[in-house]
Design a protein around this motif. Structure first.
Motif, PDB file in Angstrom:
ATOM      1  N   ILE A   1      52.047  16.325  30.903  1.00 44.28           N
ATOM      2  CA  ILE A   1      50.865  17.126  30.580  1.00 44.28           C
ATOM      3  C   ILE A   1      51.252  18.566  30.257  1.00 44.28           C
ATOM      4  CG2 ILE A   1      48.654  17.943  31.492  1.00 44.28           C
ATOM      5  CD1 ILE A   1      48.763  15.480  33.358  1.00 44.28           C
ATOM      6  N   ALA A   2      52.477  18.981  30.665  1.00 47.44           N
ATOM      7  CA  ALA A   2      52.960  20.347  30.432  1.00 47.44           C
ATOM      8  C   ALA A   2      51.972  21.380  30.939  1.00 47.44           C
ATOM      9  CB  ALA A   2      53.244  20.572  28.944  1.00 47.44           C
ATOM     10  N   LEU A   3      51.676  21.265  32.216  1.00 43.92           N
ATOM     11  CA  LEU A   3      50.697  22.165  32.814  1.00 43.92           C
ATOM     12  C   LEU A   3      51.287  23.549  32.998  1.00 43.92           C
ATOM     13  CD1 LEU A   3      49.494  19.698  35.544  1.00 43.92           C
ATOM     14  CD2 LEU A   3      48.316  20.280  33.429  1.00 43.92           C
ATOM     15  N   THR A   4      50.464  24.583  32.798  1.00 43.80           N
ATOM     16  CA  THR A   4      50.911  25.957  33.000  1.00 43.80           C
ATOM     17  C   THR A   4      49.876  26.707  33.789  1.00 43.80           C
ATOM     18  OG1 THR A   4      49.910  26.650  30.921  1.00 43.80           O
ATOM     19  CG2 THR A   4      52.224  25.989  30.841  1.00 43.80           C
ATOM     20  N   ALA A   5      50.304  27.771  34.450  1.00 47.53           N
ATOM     21  CA  ALA A   5      49.385  28.607  35.204  1.00 47.53           C
ATOM     22  C   ALA A   5      48.541  29.433  34.241  1.00 47.53           C
ATOM     23  CB  ALA A   5      50.172  29.530  36.120  1.00 47.53           C
ATOM     24  N   PRO A   6      47.361  29.891  34.656  1.00 42.70           N
ATOM     25  CA  PRO A   6      46.534  30.726  33.789  1.00 42.70           C
ATOM     26  C   PRO A   6      47.310  31.951  33.321  1.00 42.70           C
ATOM     27  CG  PRO A   6      45.335  30.053  35.756  1.00 42.70           C
ATOM     28  CD  PRO A   6      46.749  29.631  35.959  1.00 42.70           C
ATOM     29  N   ALA A   7      47.109  32.323  32.054  1.00 45.33           N
ATOM     30  CA  ALA A   7      47.848  33.436  31.469  1.00 45.33           C
ATOM     31  C   ALA A   7      47.362  34.779  31.994  1.00 45.33           C
ATOM     32  CB  ALA A   7      47.733  33.395  29.954  1.00 45.33           C
ATOM     33  N   THR A   8      46.108  34.851  32.422  1.00 39.61           N
ATOM     34  CA  THR A   8      45.550  36.112  32.891  1.00 39.61           C
ATOM     35  C   THR A   8      45.396  36.089  34.392  1.00 39.61           C
ATOM     36  OG1 THR A   8      43.342  35.222  32.558  1.00 39.61           O
ATOM     37  CG2 THR A   8      44.292  36.482  30.743  1.00 39.61           C
ATOM     38  N   PRO A   9      45.517  37.245  35.042  1.00 40.57           N
ATOM     39  CA  PRO A   9      45.375  37.287  36.503  1.00 40.57           C
ATOM     40  C   PRO A   9      43.996  36.805  36.934  1.00 40.57           C
ATOM     41  CG  PRO A   9      46.290  39.338  35.645  1.00 40.57           C
ATOM     42  CD  PRO A   9      45.817  38.555  34.459  1.00 40.57           C
ATOM     43  N   VAL A  10      43.952  36.175  38.086  1.00 36.65           N
ATOM     44  CA  VAL A  10      42.692  35.681  38.639  1.00 36.65           C
ATOM     45  C   VAL A  10      42.073  36.772  39.505  1.00 36.65           C
ATOM     46  CG1 VAL A  10      41.637  33.932  40.097  1.00 36.65           C
ATOM     47  CG2 VAL A  10      43.551  33.325  38.613  1.00 36.65           C
ATOM     48  N   ALA A  11      40.764  36.990  39.335  1.00 28.92           N
ATOM     49  CA  ALA A  11      40.083  38.017  40.117  1.00 28.92           C
ATOM     50  C   ALA A  11      40.075  37.634  41.588  1.00 28.92           C
ATOM     51  CB  ALA A  11      38.659  38.190  39.600  1.00 28.92           C
ATOM     52  N   ALA A  12      39.959  38.623  42.437  1.00 31.89           N
ATOM     53  CA  ALA A  12      39.890  38.369  43.879  1.00 31.89           C
ATOM     54  C   ALA A  12      38.725  37.449  44.191  1.00 31.89           C
ATOM     55  CB  ALA A  12      39.738  39.693  44.623  1.00 31.89           C
ATOM     56  N   ALA A  13      38.935  36.533  45.117  1.00 31.94           N
ATOM     57  CA  ALA A  13      37.902  35.554  45.445  1.00 31.94           C
ATOM     58  C   ALA A  13      36.738  36.213  46.179  1.00 31.94           C
ATOM     59  CB  ALA A  13      38.497  34.449  46.309  1.00 31.94           C
ATOM     60  N   PRO A  14      35.501  35.758  45.926  1.00 37.21           N
ATOM     61  CA  PRO A  14      34.365  36.268  46.692  1.00 37.21           C
ATOM     62  C   PRO A  14      34.521  35.946  48.172  1.00 37.21           C
ATOM     63  CG  PRO A  14      33.646  34.992  44.769  1.00 37.21           C
ATOM     64  CD  PRO A  14      35.116  34.763  44.919  1.00 37.21           C
ATOM     65  N   ALA A  15      33.811  36.703  48.993  1.00 34.18           N
ATOM     66  CA  ALA A  15      33.960  36.548  50.441  1.00 34.18           C
ATOM     67  C   ALA A  15      33.190  35.357  50.983  1.00 34.18           C
ATOM     68  CB  ALA A  15      33.512  37.825  51.148  1.00 34.18           C
ATOM     69  N   ASP A  16      32.046  35.024  50.395  1.00 36.58           N
ATOM     70  CA  ASP A  16      31.221  33.947  50.963  1.00 36.58           C
ATOM     71  C   ASP A  16      31.480  32.636  50.221  1.00 36.58           C
ATOM     72  OD1 ASP A  16      28.510  33.440  49.087  1.00 36.58           O
ATOM     73  OD2 ASP A  16      29.509  35.372  48.788  1.00 36.58           O
ATOM     74  N   ARG A  17      31.322  31.529  50.950  1.00 34.84           N
ATOM     75  CA  ARG A  17      31.664  30.200  50.440  1.00 34.84           C
ATOM     76  C   ARG A  17      30.826  29.812  49.228  1.00 34.84           C
ATOM     77  NH1 ARG A  17      34.011  27.076  53.979  1.00 34.84           N
ATOM     78  NH2 ARG A  17      35.081  29.037  54.250  1.00 34.84           N
ATOM     79  N   GLN A  18      29.530  30.109  49.242  1.00 35.16           N
ATOM     80  CA  GLN A  18      28.680  29.762  48.108  1.00 35.16           C
ATOM     81  C   GLN A  18      29.201  30.426  46.830  1.00 35.16           C
ATOM     82  OE1 GLN A  18      25.198  28.077  48.647  1.00 35.16           O
ATOM     83  NE2 GLN A  18      25.749  27.489  46.569  1.00 35.16           N
ATOM     84  N   SER A  19      29.537  31.696  46.921  1.00 33.05           N
ATOM     85  CA  SER A  19      30.043  32.407  45.749  1.00 33.05           C
ATOM     86  C   SER A  19      31.413  31.899  45.329  1.00 33.05           C
ATOM     87  CB  SER A  19      30.104  33.912  46.036  1.00 33.05           C
ATOM     88  OG  SER A  19      28.816  34.432  46.292  1.00 33.05           O
ATOM     89  N   GLN A  20      32.203  31.423  46.284  1.00 28.99           N
ATOM     90  CA  GLN A  20      33.502  30.859  45.942  1.00 28.99           C
ATOM     91  C   GLN A  20      33.347  29.602  45.096  1.00 28.99           C
ATOM     92  OE1 GLN A  20      35.172  30.407  49.867  1.00 28.99           O
ATOM     93  NE2 GLN A  20      35.584  32.601  50.103  1.00 28.99           N
ATOM     94  N   PHE A  21      32.396  28.771  45.438  1.00 29.41           N
ATOM     95  CA  PHE A  21      32.119  27.594  44.612  1.00 29.41           C
ATOM     96  C   PHE A  21      31.647  28.020  43.220  1.00 29.41           C
ATOM     97  CE2 PHE A  21      31.830  25.245  48.700  1.00 29.41           C
ATOM     98  CZ  PHE A  21      32.629  24.163  48.377  1.00 29.41           C
ATOM     99  N   ARG A  22      30.747  29.001  43.176  1.00 34.37           N
ATOM    100  CA  ARG A  22      30.199  29.442  41.895  1.00 34.37           C
ATOM    101  C   ARG A  22      31.300  30.010  40.998  1.00 34.37           C
ATOM    102  NH1 ARG A  22      26.573  32.623  43.841  1.00 34.37           N
ATOM    103  NH2 ARG A  22      25.093  30.892  44.036  1.00 34.37           N
ATOM    104  N   ALA A  23      32.176  30.818  41.579  1.00 35.74           N
ATOM    105  CA  ALA A  23      33.244  31.431  40.787  1.00 35.74           C
ATOM    106  C   ALA A  23      34.234  30.386  40.279  1.00 35.74           C
ATOM    107  CB  ALA A  23      33.959  32.490  41.622  1.00 35.74           C
ATOM    108  N   ALA A  24      34.611  29.440  41.141  1.00 35.59           N
ATOM    109  CA  ALA A  24      35.563  28.411  40.722  1.00 35.59           C
ATOM    110  C   ALA A  24      34.968  27.504  39.656  1.00 35.59           C
ATOM    111  CB  ALA A  24      35.997  27.597  41.938  1.00 35.59           C
ATOM    112  N   ALA A  25      33.688  27.185  39.803  1.00 38.46           N
ATOM    113  CA  ALA A  25      33.033  26.341  38.805  1.00 38.46           C
ATOM    114  C   ALA A  25      33.019  27.028  37.441  1.00 38.46           C
ATOM    115  CB  ALA A  25      31.615  26.010  39.256  1.00 38.46           C
ATOM    116  N   ALA A  26      32.711  28.321  37.447  1.00 38.61           N
ATOM    117  CA  ALA A  26      32.676  29.070  36.184  1.00 38.61           C
ATOM    118  C   ALA A  26      34.067  29.187  35.574  1.00 38.61           C
ATOM    119  CB  ALA A  26      32.076  30.450  36.422  1.00 38.61           C
TER     120      ALA A  26
END
Length: 626
Positions: free
Chosen positions: A12-37
Motif C-alpha cells: 500500500i506504500a503508506l506514508t505519514a501525513p505531510a503536514t503537522p497534526v494540530a494538538a488534540a482537543p482536551a475532551d473526548r467528544q471533540s477528539q472524535f470530531r477532530a479525528a473524523a474530520a
C-alpha cells in the motif's frame, strides 16, 4: 511485524501525513470530531464503532482480553503478552469427577501472527504515530482508529453517508468470516440508529445522537472476500454469527476417552446454570485446544473483537469446564476469548453477542436470568475441602455483571422497600475501584491500575480500615484475605444476594462464610427472595449436591457426600438461589449406553461466600420475603 502484515503495508506504500497534526482537543467528544474530520470518516460511524469496541473508555492504557488498547481497540498482541489457557493453571481438575483420574491438560502455545491482533502496526504507519503513544493516549488512539476506517473504506470510495461505510465497519471487526463481520457491522449500525450517551471511565461525557434513518449498504460485505459460516448443528440465536467447530468425542488408550461426555439433557438432567469463563488464550489457540481429544471442553467460545461464536459441544452433552462434576453435569459453559485477564477489560461486541446467546439459551432451557443461575467460573464451589484452594477465579473482578444483565434484559435493581432482610450487591461500576494488586507479573506487588470493578470488598467491622474476612478454605491458617486480584476470600460481586446480619450507620453487614462481612450500604439494594437458616446448632455445607448412599444402584459406585471445611450456624441466614433433588451423573465409560443419573434427597443452593454452596433441605428452614 508479521510477514503477512508487512507485505500488506509495503504494497500500500503508506506514508505519514505531510503536514503537522494540530494538538488534540482536551475532551473526548471533540477528539472524535477532530479525528473524523481529519480522515474523512462520518463522525457517527467513528463514535458507533468505538462504542461497540470500548464504550468510549480509555481503560487506563491497559489491554483488553483480546490485546486491544484505547477507545478504538487498536490491537497489539506482542505488547499485551498473551499466555496459555487458564485450564492449564492451578490444581483444578476441569472435569471435577472423583470417579475419573484427575485431568491435567497440557499448556497451549500462543499465536501472535494474526493481523486482527496487530492493527496498531497499521495504524502507526497510517498516522505516523508511535505504537506506544497509540496504546496510551486516547486522542492518538482515536486518530489511529479513524485512519484505519478511512483505509478500509478506500475500495468503496469516499462518502459522507454513514450507510456507505458498512463495508469498512465490517472490515474493522477483524473478522475472517462474512457472518461475523456482518453481525459486528449490524450491531454498530444498531447503536448508530438508537444513539447513546454516557460518561467514560476517565470522566468524559460523550454523546452519539440517534440517526434512525441510517440505511447501511449491507451488500458491501460480499466485496471483502471473507469465508462463509462453518456449517453444523449449532444452537445459537439467528441474530449472531455462529460456527460449528466440534470438540472430539474420542476413545483414548487405557480405557480413557475425551474430551466431554455424551448425555441427553434436559431429559436426563435439568440444566440449571450457564457458566461464564475467560479463556486467557487467543482465539486460534482456544479453537486448537478444544479440538484436542486429550484436552478439556466447553460448549461455546466467543471471540472478543467481533463477537463471533463457535459451538463445540451440543447443549445436551456435558462439557469439562467448571472444575465441579455436579455443576458440569447441570451447566452450559461459555468461554470468552482473552488473556492477561489480570487487569484487563472485555469488548462491548463480545458482551452483546454473549448476552444474546445467554438470553437464547436461558429461554430455551428455562434458566432464570439471575446471579444464582448465570454464574462465573469464580462462583463454582470446590467439590471437597482439598479442591477449594485450586478453583479458578475467571472472569474476574472486571467483568461488568451489571452491564451484562442490562444487555440480558434483566436489569439488576431494587425490588422492595429499604429495610428488606435480603440485599443484592450493586455498586456503581465506574466509581467502584478497589485497590487490587498482582496485575503486573513483572512487579507482582504493584497496585493494579485504578479502574471500575464489579467486586466489593468486605470488612470485619464497619470501617474502611478494618481487616478483611477469613476464608479458611483459601487460608487454612486463619489469616485474613488479601487484595490480590485473584483472592476473593473477602469479596462479593454485583448481582449476588445476601442476608442482612446487621445495619450500622452507612454500613450493612451480610452473612458470609459464617461471618459478618461489612460493606457500604450504598453498594447494596433491597430485594425479595427466600432465606434459610439451620434447624440445629450447626450444619454442614457442601460443594456438590450428591445423593445419599442408599439410592445408588449396585453397579454404580457410591460417591461420598463430603462436607466442605465451612459450617453454617444457628441464627445465620443465607439467600436461596434454587432448590434441586440431589443428582450424580455416572459417566465413566466411552459408551453412553452405560451412563446413568442417580437422584436422591433435596438440596438448596445458597450464596455462601463469593462462591455458591449447597445445604441439605432437611437441615434448614425457609422464610420467604417480599
Amino acid at each position: 511485524m508479521s510477514r503477512t502484515l508487512a507485505l500488506a503495508v509495503a504494497t500500500i506504500a503508506l506514508t505519514a501525513p505531510a503536514t503537522p497534526v494540530a494538538a488534540a482537543p482536551a475532551d473526548r467528544q471533540s477528539q472524535f470530531r477532530a479525528a473524523a474530520a481529519e480522515f474523512g470518516v462520518p463522525e457517527p460511524v467513528l463514535l458507533a464503532v468505538s462504542y461497540l469496541e470500548s464504550r468510549w473508555d480509555a481503560n487506563g492504557g491497559r489491554p483488553s482480553t483480546a490485546a486491544g488498547y484505547g477507545p478504538m481497540h487498536l490491537t497489539d498482541v506482542v505488547a499485551a503478552n498473551a499466555g496459555g489457557s487458564h485450564h492449564d493453571e492451578g490444581s483444578e481438575d476441569p472435569r471435577g469427577d472423583d470417579s475419573r483420574e484427575t485431568l491435567t491438560p497440557e499448556p497451549g502455545e500462543g499465536d501472535f501472527d494474526s493481523p486482527a491482533l496487530r492493527t496498531i502496526e497499521l495504524a502507526a504507519d497510517l498516522t505516523g504515530t508511535d505504537a506506544s503513544v497509540l496504546r496510551s493516549d486516547p486522542a492518538a488512539n482515536i486518530r489511529g482508529g479513524a485512519a484505519l476506517l478511512a483505509h478500509y473504506q478506500r475500495p468503496f470510495g469516499s462518502s459522507a453517508d454513514p450507510g456507505a461505510w458498512y463495508g469498512a465497519v465490517a472490515r474493522y471487526s477483524g473478522a475472517t468470516a462474512a457472518g461475523a463481520a456482518s453481525a459486528f457491522a449490524d450491531e454498530v449500525f444498531s447503536v448508530l440508529r438508537q444513539g447513546v450517551e454516557r460518561v467514560t471511565d476517565d470522566g468524559h461525557r460523550v454523546r452519539l445522537a440517534p440517526a434512525p434513518s441510517a440505511r447501511p449498504d449491507t451488500a458491501a460485505v460480499t466485496r471483502l472476500g471473507l469465508r462463509g459460516p462453518v456449517a453444523g448443528p449449532t444452537e445459537c440465536p439467528a441474530t449472531v454469527a455462529c460456527d460449528w467447530i466440534p470438540a472430539p468425542y474420542q476413545q483414548l488408550p487405557d480405557n480413557d476417552y475425551g474430551n466431554h461426555d455424551k448425555a441427553n439433557r434436559p431429559s436426563s438432567a435439568k440444566i440449571d446454570y450457564i457458566v461464564i469463563h475467560d479463556t486467557e488464550a487467543t482465539w486460534d489457540t482456544t479453537l486448537r485446544l478444544v479440538q484436542d481429544p486429550t484436552y478439556v471442553s466447553w460448549h461455546y467460545s466467543l471471540r472478543s473483537a467481533d463477537g463471533l461464536i463457535a459451538q463445540h459441544v451440543p447443549v445436551k452433552d456435558v462439557g469439562w469446564h467448571a472444575g465441579n462434576w455436579y455443576v458440569n453435569a447441570k451447566s452450559i459453559g461459555l468461554e470468552h476469548e482473552g488473556f492477561a485477564a489480570q487487569g484487563s477489560w472485555y469488548t462491548e461486541a463480545m458482551y452483546r453477542t454473549s448476552a444474546k446467546l445467554v438470553r437464547h439459551l436461558a429461554a430455551k432451557h428455562r434458566i432464570p436470568l439471575d446471579r444464582a443461575h448465570i454464574i462465573g467460573h469464580d462462583n463454582v464451589p470446590g467439590t471437597t475441602p482439598a479442591t477449594v484452594r485450586g478453583m479458578h477465579w475467571d472472569p474476574g473482578p472486571y467483568w461488568d455483571w451489571g452491564h451484562y444483565f442490562d444487555l440480558l434484559g434483566a436489569p439488576l435493581r431494587a425490588e422492595v422497600g429499604p429495610w428488606s432482610p435480603l440485599v443484592m450487591v450493586k455498586p456503581d461500576y465506574a466509581s467502584n475501584r478497589p485497590a487490587f494488586f498482582g496485575c503486573d507479573t513483572a512487579n507482582p506487588s504493584a497496585l493494579c491500575p485504578a479502574r471500575g470493578s464489579t467486586s466489593v470488598i468486605l470488612r470485619a467491622a464497619p470501617s474502611d480500615d478494618a481487616p478483611l474476612l477469613v476464608d479458611v478454605g483459601l487460608r487454612p491458617d486463619g489469616s485474613p484475605a488479601t487484595m490480590h486480584i485473584s483472592d476473593h476470600g473477602s469479596r462479593v460481586d454485583t448481582g449476588q444476594r445476601f442476608a442482612v446480619a446487621e445495619r450500622r450507620g452507612a454500613w450493612t453487614a451480610v452473612w458470609y462464610l459464617g461471618q459478618k462481612g461489612w460493606l457500604r450500604s450504598r453498594d447494596v439494594v433491597p430485594v425479595r427472595g427466600t432465606l434459610l437458616t439451620p434447624v440445629s446448632r450447626t450444619i454442614p455445607v457442601y460443594g456438590r449436591a450428591y445423593p445419599e448412599a442408599a439410592v445408588y444402584p449396585a453397579h454404580i459406585p457410591v460417591q461420598n457426600v463430603v462436607p466442605l471445611q465451612y459450617t453454617l450456624s444457628a441464627r445465620q441466614w443465607y439467600s436461596v438461589g434454587l432448590d434441586t433433588s440431589s443428582e450424580y451423573y455416572w459417566a465413566a465409560s466411552f459408551d453412553p449406553a452405560n451412563h446413568a443419573v442417580v437422584r436422591g434427597e433435596k438440596y438448596y443452593e445458597i450464596q455462601f461466600g463469593h462462591r455458591v454452596a449447597f445445604v441439605k433441605a432437611d437441615d434448614v428452614r425457609l422464610v420467604r420475603w417480599g
